[in-house]
Design an enzyme around this catalytic site. Structure first.
Site, short mmCIF file in Angstrom:
data_model
loop_
_atom_site.label_atom_id
_atom_site.label_comp_id
_atom_site.label_asym_id
_atom_site.label_seq_id
_atom_site.Cartn_x
_atom_site.Cartn_y
_atom_site.Cartn_z
N ILE A 99 69.28 43.71 17.60
CA ILE A 99 68.26 42.69 17.73
C ILE A 99 67.75 42.27 16.35
O ILE A 99 67.81 43.05 15.40
CB ILE A 99 67.10 43.19 18.64
CG1 ILE A 99 66.12 42.08 19.00
CG2 ILE A 99 66.40 44.39 18.02
CD1 ILE A 99 65.12 42.44 20.10
N CYS A 100 67.27 41.04 16.27
CA CYS A 100 66.62 40.46 15.09
C CYS A 100 67.61 40.27 13.94
O CYS A 100 68.54 39.50 14.05
CB CYS A 100 65.42 41.31 14.68
SG CYS A 100 64.32 40.51 13.50
N ALA A 101 67.43 40.98 12.85
CA ALA A 101 68.33 40.85 11.70
C ALA A 101 69.61 41.65 11.87
O ALA A 101 70.63 41.35 11.23
CB ALA A 101 67.61 41.30 10.42
N TYR A 121 67.72 36.72 14.55
CA TYR A 121 66.48 36.14 14.06
C TYR A 121 66.77 34.73 13.52
O TYR A 121 67.75 34.53 12.78
CB TYR A 121 65.88 37.01 12.94
CG TYR A 121 64.50 36.58 12.57
CD1 TYR A 121 63.41 36.93 13.36
CD2 TYR A 121 64.28 35.79 11.44
CE1 TYR A 121 62.13 36.52 13.02
CE2 TYR A 121 63.01 35.38 11.10
CZ TYR A 121 61.93 35.75 11.90
OH TYR A 121 60.67 35.32 11.58
N GLY A 147 69.75 40.34 20.53
CA GLY A 147 68.43 39.78 20.80
C GLY A 147 67.90 39.07 19.58
O GLY A 147 68.30 39.37 18.44
#
Length: 182
Positions: A99-101, A121, A147
């Site tokens: 998720i994210c980065a 992200y 995510g």
């Protein structure tokens, strides 16, 4: 069994929300301290990991999870253990989630998103080498689940739950936590 890889600088919401949701579903979840037994989040919150890398049994796990956060994601990518584990899970068709980065820096950096739909992200899509970037909170493509960020952590966690336990269980967990799935 799910292993959550934590490195100094991880994002708390992105790490703890999936841990909580999966444990509520009865999934065994163990945190692995990549940068030490006590891992400090990007906002200065210390967390004691369940295990160190040498204590893991990757063969027993069905899913590994990489939370985002900075510099946590860079610290994950710098780890030979993490990169080797991710590659082993991809090679054996087991779930890899980020998720994210982490989808951009770790999965994209390793080249494992080629031809896969994925999210990360906003603004980091260029790092997802070869991926079909999606502007969605969560994307599930085969054995890769990604995510967008902290705001998508709950939907991401429920998607992990669905992958491991089925939609009905994920929906029950969501309802018990007063969350309406998108």
């Amino acid at each position: 069994m799910v292993y959550v890889f934590l490195a100094d600088g991880f994002e708390e919401v992105e790490a703890l929300t999936p841990i909580d949701v999966l444990r509520r579903a009865g999934v065994e979840v163990c945190t692995v301290g990549i940068t030490g037994k006590t891992v400090t989040s990007s906002h200065g919150v210390p967390m004691v990991a369940d295990l160190m890398p040498e204590q893991t049994n990757l063969d027993a796990a069905e899913l590994i999870f990489l939370p985002g956060g900075m510099p946590g994601t860079k610290n994950l990518f710098a780890s030979d253990f993490v990169r080797n584990a991710v590659q082993a899970f991809v090679d054996s068709s087991r779930y890899v989630s980020a998720i994210c980065a982490a989808p951009s820096i770790v999965l994209g950096g390793m080249g494992i998103l080629k031809g896969k739909r994925a999210t990360c992200y906003p603004g980091m899509e260029d790092g997802m080498t070869g991926a079909i970037a999606q502007d969605l909170p969560c994307v599930w493509d085969g054995k890769i689940i990604t995510g967008r960020g902290a705001g998508a952590a709950f939907e991401f966690a429920l998607t992990l739950c669905e992958a491991l336990c089925g939609r009905e269980t994920a929906d029950k967990i969501a309802a018990s936590m007063c969350y309406v799935r998108g």
